[in-house]
Design an enzyme around this catalytic site. Structure first.
Site, PDB file in Angstrom:
ATOM      1  N   ASN A   9       0.872  -1.179   0.000  1.00  0.00           N
ATOM      2  CA  ASN A   9       0.000   0.000   0.000  1.00  0.00           C
ATOM      3  C   ASN A   9       0.909   1.228   0.000  1.00  0.00           C
ATOM      4  O   ASN A   9       1.512   1.552   1.017  1.00  0.00           O
ATOM      5  CB  ASN A   9      -0.889  -0.028   1.253  1.00  0.00           C
ATOM      6  CG  ASN A   9      -1.724   1.235   1.405  1.00  0.00           C
ATOM      7  OD1 ASN A   9      -1.762   2.076   0.511  1.00  0.00           O
ATOM      8  ND2 ASN A   9      -2.385   1.369   2.543  1.00  0.00           N
ATOM      9  N   TRP A  10       0.982   1.876  -1.159  1.00  0.00           N
ATOM     10  CA  TRP A  10       1.923   3.004  -1.292  1.00  0.00           C
ATOM     11  C   TRP A  10       1.399   4.280  -0.636  1.00  0.00           C
ATOM     12  O   TRP A  10       2.114   5.270  -0.551  1.00  0.00           O
ATOM     13  CB  TRP A  10       2.216   3.270  -2.766  1.00  0.00           C
ATOM     14  CG  TRP A  10       2.973   2.171  -3.457  1.00  0.00           C
ATOM     15  CD1 TRP A  10       3.396   0.978  -2.927  1.00  0.00           C
ATOM     16  CD2 TRP A  10       3.417   2.163  -4.822  1.00  0.00           C
ATOM     17  NE1 TRP A  10       4.063   0.245  -3.872  1.00  0.00           N
ATOM     18  CE2 TRP A  10       4.089   0.941  -5.046  1.00  0.00           C
ATOM     19  CE3 TRP A  10       3.298   3.063  -5.888  1.00  0.00           C
ATOM     20  CZ2 TRP A  10       4.655   0.609  -6.275  1.00  0.00           C
ATOM     21  CZ3 TRP A  10       3.851   2.738  -7.127  1.00  0.00           C
ATOM     22  CH2 TRP A  10       4.524   1.529  -7.306  1.00  0.00           C
ATOM     23  N   LYS A  11       0.141   4.261  -0.241  1.00  0.00           N
ATOM     24  CA  LYS A  11      -0.486   5.447   0.362  1.00  0.00           C
ATOM     25  C   LYS A  11      -0.264   6.664  -0.563  1.00  0.00           C
ATOM     26  O   LYS A  11      -0.252   6.494  -1.781  1.00  0.00           O
ATOM     27  CB  LYS A  11       0.042   5.648   1.783  1.00  0.00           C
ATOM     28  CG  LYS A  11      -0.125   4.364   2.622  1.00  0.00           C
ATOM     29  CD  LYS A  11       0.087   4.530   4.090  1.00  0.00           C
ATOM     30  CE  LYS A  11      -0.130   3.183   4.792  1.00  0.00           C
ATOM     31  NZ  LYS A  11      -0.001   3.246   6.237  1.00  0.00           N
ATOM     32  N   HIS A  94      -9.438   1.065   5.082  1.00  0.00           N
ATOM     33  CA  HIS A  94      -8.150   1.255   5.762  1.00  0.00           C
ATOM     34  C   HIS A  94      -8.351   2.173   6.976  1.00  0.00           C
ATOM     35  O   HIS A  94      -9.161   3.106   6.920  1.00  0.00           O
ATOM     36  CB  HIS A  94      -7.126   1.868   4.799  1.00  0.00           C
ATOM     37  CG  HIS A  94      -5.737   1.826   5.349  1.00  0.00           C
ATOM     38  ND1 HIS A  94      -5.275   2.765   6.244  1.00  0.00           N
ATOM     39  CD2 HIS A  94      -4.725   0.945   5.165  1.00  0.00           C
ATOM     40  CE1 HIS A  94      -4.027   2.451   6.580  1.00  0.00           C
ATOM     41  NE2 HIS A  94      -3.675   1.358   5.939  1.00  0.00           N
ATOM     42  N   GLU A  96      -6.697   4.547   8.079  1.00  0.00           N
ATOM     43  CA  GLU A  96      -6.495   5.983   7.793  1.00  0.00           C
ATOM     44  C   GLU A  96      -7.743   6.582   7.158  1.00  0.00           C
ATOM     45  O   GLU A  96      -8.091   7.738   7.425  1.00  0.00           O
ATOM     46  CB  GLU A  96      -5.247   6.156   6.905  1.00  0.00           C
ATOM     47  CG  GLU A  96      -3.970   5.914   7.710  1.00  0.00           C
ATOM     48  CD  GLU A  96      -2.807   5.365   6.910  1.00  0.00           C
ATOM     49  OE1 GLU A  96      -2.834   5.410   5.666  1.00  0.00           O
ATOM     50  OE2 GLU A  96      -1.851   4.870   7.555  1.00  0.00           O
ATOM     51  N   GLU A 166      -4.903  -4.932  10.653  1.00  0.00           N
ATOM     52  CA  GLU A 166      -3.867  -3.930  10.879  1.00  0.00           C
ATOM     53  C   GLU A 166      -4.137  -3.187  12.188  1.00  0.00           C
ATOM     54  O   GLU A 166      -4.953  -2.245  12.204  1.00  0.00           O
ATOM     55  CB  GLU A 166      -3.846  -2.916   9.742  1.00  0.00           C
ATOM     56  CG  GLU A 166      -3.621  -3.514   8.377  1.00  0.00           C
ATOM     57  CD  GLU A 166      -3.112  -2.471   7.379  1.00  0.00           C
ATOM     58  OE1 GLU A 166      -1.997  -2.630   6.899  1.00  0.00           O
ATOM     59  OE2 GLU A 166      -3.835  -1.491   7.113  1.00  0.00           O
ATOM     60  N   GLY A 172       3.018   2.242  10.735  1.00  0.00           N
ATOM     61  CA  GLY A 172       3.992   3.323  10.549  1.00  0.00           C
ATOM     62  C   GLY A 172       4.749   3.699  11.814  1.00  0.00           C
ATOM     63  O   GLY A 172       5.420   4.726  11.855  1.00  0.00           O
ATOM     64  N   SER A 213       3.946  -2.140  10.261  1.00  0.00           N
ATOM     65  CA  SER A 213       5.402  -2.197  10.435  1.00  0.00           C
ATOM     66  C   SER A 213       6.006  -3.544  10.021  1.00  0.00           C
ATOM     67  O   SER A 213       6.935  -4.045  10.643  1.00  0.00           O
ATOM     68  CB  SER A 213       5.791  -1.850  11.879  1.00  0.00           C
ATOM     69  OG  SER A 213       5.379  -0.516  12.205  1.00  0.00           O
ATOM     70  N   GLY A 234       3.062  -1.099   4.206  1.00  0.00           N
ATOM     71  CA  GLY A 234       3.104   0.321   3.884  1.00  0.00           C
ATOM     72  C   GLY A 234       4.523   0.754   3.531  1.00  0.00           C
ATOM     73  O   GLY A 234       4.999   0.548   2.410  1.00  0.00           O
ATOM     74  N   GLY A 235       5.202   1.355   4.495  1.00  0.00           N
ATOM     75  CA  GLY A 235       6.527   1.946   4.260  1.00  0.00           C
ATOM     76  C   GLY A 235       7.509   1.040   3.536  1.00  0.00           C
ATOM     77  O   GLY A 235       8.211   1.482   2.609  1.00  0.00           O
TER      78      GLY A 235
HETATM   79  P1  13P Z   1       3.336   0.361   7.586  1.00  0.00           P
HETATM   80  O1  13P Z   1       3.807  -0.944   6.959  1.00  0.00           O
HETATM   81  O2  13P Z   1       4.067   1.553   7.078  1.00  0.00           O
HETATM   82  O3  13P Z   1       3.281   0.247   9.073  1.00  0.00           O
HETATM   83  O4  13P Z   1       1.816   0.572   7.092  1.00  0.00           O
HETATM   84  C1  13P Z   1       0.910  -0.454   7.213  1.00  0.00           C
HETATM   85  C2  13P Z   1      -0.312  -0.104   6.465  1.00  0.00           C
HETATM   86  O5  13P Z   1      -1.073   0.761   6.862  1.00  0.00           O
HETATM   87  C3  13P Z   1      -0.588  -0.823   5.221  1.00  0.00           C
HETATM   88  O6  13P Z   1      -1.889  -0.580   4.780  1.00  0.00           O
END
Ligand code: 13P
Length: 251
Positions: A9-11, A94, A96, A166, A172, A213, A234-235
């Site tokens: 997920n590149w956000k 998600h 967020e 999640e 993050g 993470s 994510g990251g």
């Molecule tokens: P991180 O891997 O950066 O913690 O993000 C997880 C995430 O929200 C994937 O959707």
């Protein structure tokens, strides 16, 4: 029997040009890894170019959100018909989106049904906050999110979905849930609930990811849990080492 599945997920990261350059680098490497499915979920603007760049590989493409109506006066939204044919997956609910953009369980359920009606595979996100976790409410909260998300789905529709557990406090933050912790919640609050709703055969077919993470260093621990079938990353999905992460996820 469930093929592992890692999605990035590149956000809100990478311009279309940067997205294409990156995916051209990683797609042939991901394509060469057997026994696992992988996908990237770029921002909407980059989806057409990324989809063209991965064509002919087994790397999937997903969107990060979607509205449930097919067209109309919904300024700023993207519909299932616009995504259909362009990408295979869509991340829905998600944390967020829920926390920053007011998404509700009811809205997420409508989006899941709309995605399925347009041949898109939903990656349904659930997960508790730190406060809920510390108050011992994880199981009841996550179970409730799963029940609400899957309301009104048929068995075959449920079987197509992917769920991503999640925990919000792990996203993050570098503070990942332990593999055992994640595996236990996924079993008790996701798979068991799906079994209750749809029966064992369907629940056993659904792929459930952990997210929060995840790195190339800890993915193998998660994959060793019997009910964890992959990760939503994510990251660590923004860097070329995402390929190592996917490689390390193959048991
Ligand atoms: P991180 O891997 O950066 O913690 O993000 C997880 C995430 O929200 C994937 O959707």
């Amino acid at each position: 029997m469930r093929t592992p599945f890692i999605a990035g997920n590149w956000k809100m990261n990478k311009s279309p040009d940067a997205a294409v350059a990156f995916v051209r680098e990683i797609a042939p490497l991901l394509d060469a890894i057997d026994g696992i499915d992988s996908a990237v979920c770029p921002p909407y603007l980059a989806i057409p170019a990324v989809a063209a760049a991965v064509a002919g590989t087994k790397v999937g493409v997903g969107a990060q959100n979607m509205y449930f109506e097919t067209s109309g006066a919904y300024t700023g939204e993207i519909s299932p018909t616009m995504l259909q044919g362009l990408c295979r997956y869509v991340i829905l609910g998600h944390s967020e989106r829920r926390a920053l953009f007011g998404e509700t369980d009811e809205g997420v359920n409508k989006k899941i049904l709309a995605a399925l009606a347009h041949n898109l595979t939903p990656i349904v996100c659930v997960g508790e906050s730190l406060t809920q976790n510390e108050a011992g409410e994880t199981q009841s909260f996550v179970s409730g999110q799963v029940r609400a998300a899957f309301a009104g789905l048929s068995d075959w529709q449920a079987a197509v979905c992917v769920v991503a557990y999640e925990p919000i406090w792990a996203i993050g933050t570098g503070r990942s849930a332990s593999a055992q912790q994640a595996g236990d919640i996924i079993r008790t609050s996701v798979r068991d609930v799906l079994t209750d709703l749809f029966g064992s055969d369907t629940a056993q077919a659904i792929r459930i990811q952990y997210g929060g993470s995840v790195t190339e260093g800890n993915i193998a621990d998660y994959m060793s849990q019997p009910d964890i079938d992959g990760a939503l990353v994510g990251g660590a999905s923004l860097k070329p080492t995402f390929v190592d992460l996917v490689r390390s996820a193959v048991i």
